[in-house]
Design a protein around this motif. Structure first.
Motif, PDB file in Angstrom:
ATOM      1  N   ILE A  49       0.847  -1.181   0.000  1.00 30.80           N
ATOM      2  CA  ILE A  49       0.000   0.000   0.000  1.00 30.80           C
ATOM      3  C   ILE A  49       0.890   1.240   0.000  1.00 30.80           C
ATOM      4  CG2 ILE A  49      -1.930   1.180   1.111  1.00 30.80           C
ATOM      5  CD1 ILE A  49      -1.445  -1.982   2.650  1.00 30.80           C
ATOM      6  N   ASN A  51       1.588   5.471  -0.246  1.00 30.15           N
ATOM      7  CA  ASN A  51       1.062   6.727   0.294  1.00 30.15           C
ATOM      8  C   ASN A  51       0.418   6.575   1.666  1.00 30.15           C
ATOM      9  OD1 ASN A  51       1.824   8.130  -2.123  1.00 30.15           O
ATOM     10  ND2 ASN A  51       0.038   7.202  -3.091  1.00 30.15           N
ATOM     11  N   GLU A  67      -6.267   4.672   1.464  1.00 27.18           N
ATOM     12  CA  GLU A  67      -5.557   4.131   0.298  1.00 27.18           C
ATOM     13  C   GLU A  67      -5.865   2.646   0.135  1.00 27.18           C
ATOM     14  OE1 GLU A  67      -3.710   5.682  -1.991  1.00 27.18           O
ATOM     15  OE2 GLU A  67      -3.806   7.633  -0.979  1.00 27.18           O
ATOM     16  N   SER A  70      -2.098  -1.311  -3.686  1.00 24.74           N
ATOM     17  CA  SER A  70      -1.773  -1.201  -5.111  1.00 24.74           C
ATOM     18  C   SER A  70      -1.488  -2.570  -5.711  1.00 24.74           C
ATOM     19  CB  SER A  70      -0.548  -0.305  -5.302  1.00 24.74           C
ATOM     20  OG  SER A  70      -0.829   0.997  -4.850  1.00 24.74           O
TER      21      SER A  70
END
Length: 191
Positions: A49, A51, A67, A70
């Motif tokens: 993840i 940020n 968030e 990703s």
């Protein structure tokens, strides 16, 4: 090698590679994605993840962190293949996880052992054949029963934990030998 070892190595390599960045890499932690419904959760084998504040968490609540992971890695086997290849894939797509990697260390249900899916603009996962993570900037390859990671910029393979320990010890031995040589020449060295 067990699935748990593959999870541990993947976690360790990614943490090592991403050190110093605004990212956290978590393993087997519940990700809660529906506020007010604590029974609706998943525990990815490894998730990356960006940020967010680096470090461990007891769990990961999307509405608090802000968030979405990703990249998610799931290690699969014959016993959980449907859950990983169908159910989780749909949920991760709905959450908009950019890349979904499925690794079968024993090749029981994925003959090539590694499959990657990337989310397209229509929010549908498409298989990717080149095993390159655009998010991580790494190329992945199956080596025996583990995933090997290669830097996209240099092609250099990330060292496995045992290899990293050996390299560190070799560097330490080299530094000690050099310090001994310098002391032999009368040059003072730092301890």
């Amino acid at each position: 090698m067990s699935i748990f070892y593959a999870i541990f190595i993947t976690l360790d390599l990614l943490r090592q590679y991403l050190t110093g960045r605004q990212v956290t890499v978590l393993s087997k932690q519940f990700i809660y994605y529906s506020e007010g419904f604590p029974q609706i959760r998943l525990a990815p084998d490894v998730m990356v993840i960006f940020n967010v504040e680096p470090g461990e968490r007891d769990n990961y609540k999307l509405w608090e962190e802000g968030e979405v992971p990703s990249v998610i890695f799931e290690m699969t086997s014959w016993a959980n293949r449907g859950y990983n290849l169908e159910f989780k894939k749909v949920i991760y797509g709905q959450l908009e996880v950019e890349e979904y990697w499925v690794f079968d260390p024993k090749g029981e249900c994925i003959p090539e052992k590694l499959q990657v899916y990337r989310l397209n603009k229509q929010l549908v996962y498409e298989p990717i054949a080149d095993n390159y993570s655009t998010v991580l900037e790494l190329r992945l390859a199956v080596e025996d029963k583990l995933i090997a990671f290669y830097r996209g910029d240099t092609g250099e393979r990330l060292l496995m934990p045992d290899e990293l320990r050996v390299a560190w010890q070799q560097e330490r031995d080299r530094a000690e030998a050099l310090a001994a040589q310098l002391r032999g020449l009368g040059v003072e060295t730092e301890a």
